[in-house]
Design a protein around this motif. Structure first.
Motif, short mmCIF file in Angstrom:
data_model
loop_
_atom_site.label_atom_id
_atom_site.label_comp_id
_atom_site.label_asym_id
_atom_site.label_seq_id
_atom_site.Cartn_x
_atom_site.Cartn_y
_atom_site.Cartn_z
N TYR A 31 -2.42 28.26 -18.31
CA TYR A 31 -3.60 28.07 -19.16
C TYR A 31 -3.85 26.59 -19.46
O TYR A 31 -4.90 26.25 -20.02
N TYR A 32 -2.90 25.74 -19.11
CA TYR A 32 -2.94 24.35 -19.54
C TYR A 32 -3.15 23.38 -18.39
O TYR A 32 -2.84 23.69 -17.23
N SER A 54 -7.24 25.40 -14.59
CA SER A 54 -8.57 25.89 -14.96
C SER A 54 -9.60 25.61 -13.87
O SER A 54 -10.49 26.43 -13.62
N GLY A 103 -6.58 24.10 -21.31
CA GLY A 103 -7.68 24.40 -20.40
C GLY A 103 -8.52 23.23 -19.99
O GLY A 103 -9.59 23.41 -19.40
#
Length: 127
Positions: A31-32, A54, A103
């Motif tokens: 997610y990072y 992302s 994100g």
């Protein structure tokens, strides 16, 4: 407890290679955006590379472009920094970090805010 655990530092001769790992525990790394940074004795911390799940973007400092490659294995919840053609000036403590909020795109380079950091690992390149 959420944390980043690094491994893979060490001592290598000039021209050699090392691979750093940055494993996430307690949260999903995918997610990072993940940044790699380094700090040499007496110098300020500098950005090395960035990878974002992302949008698939990556970013490299000019000093490592063409020699270092960052990649992610979401199944292992781990990001890697492959360092080739190492030079004595690459000697530093290397850190990985996640962006906050999560994100972000690495198209922004090191202007992202990085909030959680690994413990750091020493890389020493002998001439």
């Amino acid at each position: 407890q959420a944390q980043l655990v690094e491994s893979g530092g060490g001592l290598v001769q000039s021209g050699g290679s090392l691979r750093h790992s940055c494993a996430a525990h307690g949260f999903t790394l995918g997610y990072y955006a993940i940044g790699w940074f380094r700090q040499a004795p007496g110098k300020e911390r500098e950005g090395v590379s960035c990878i974002s799940s992302s949008d698939g973007s990556t970013y490299y400092a000019d000093s490592v472009k063409g020699r270092f490659t960052t990649s992610a294995d979401n199944a292992k919840n781990t990001v890697y920094l492959q360092m080739n053609s190492l030079k004595p000036e690459d000697t530093a403590v290397y850190y990985c970090a996640t962006d906050y909020p999560p994100g972000g795109s690495c198209l922004r380079g090191f202007t992202l805010d990085f909030g959680s950091w690994g413990q750091g690992t020493q890389v020493t390149v002998s001439s």
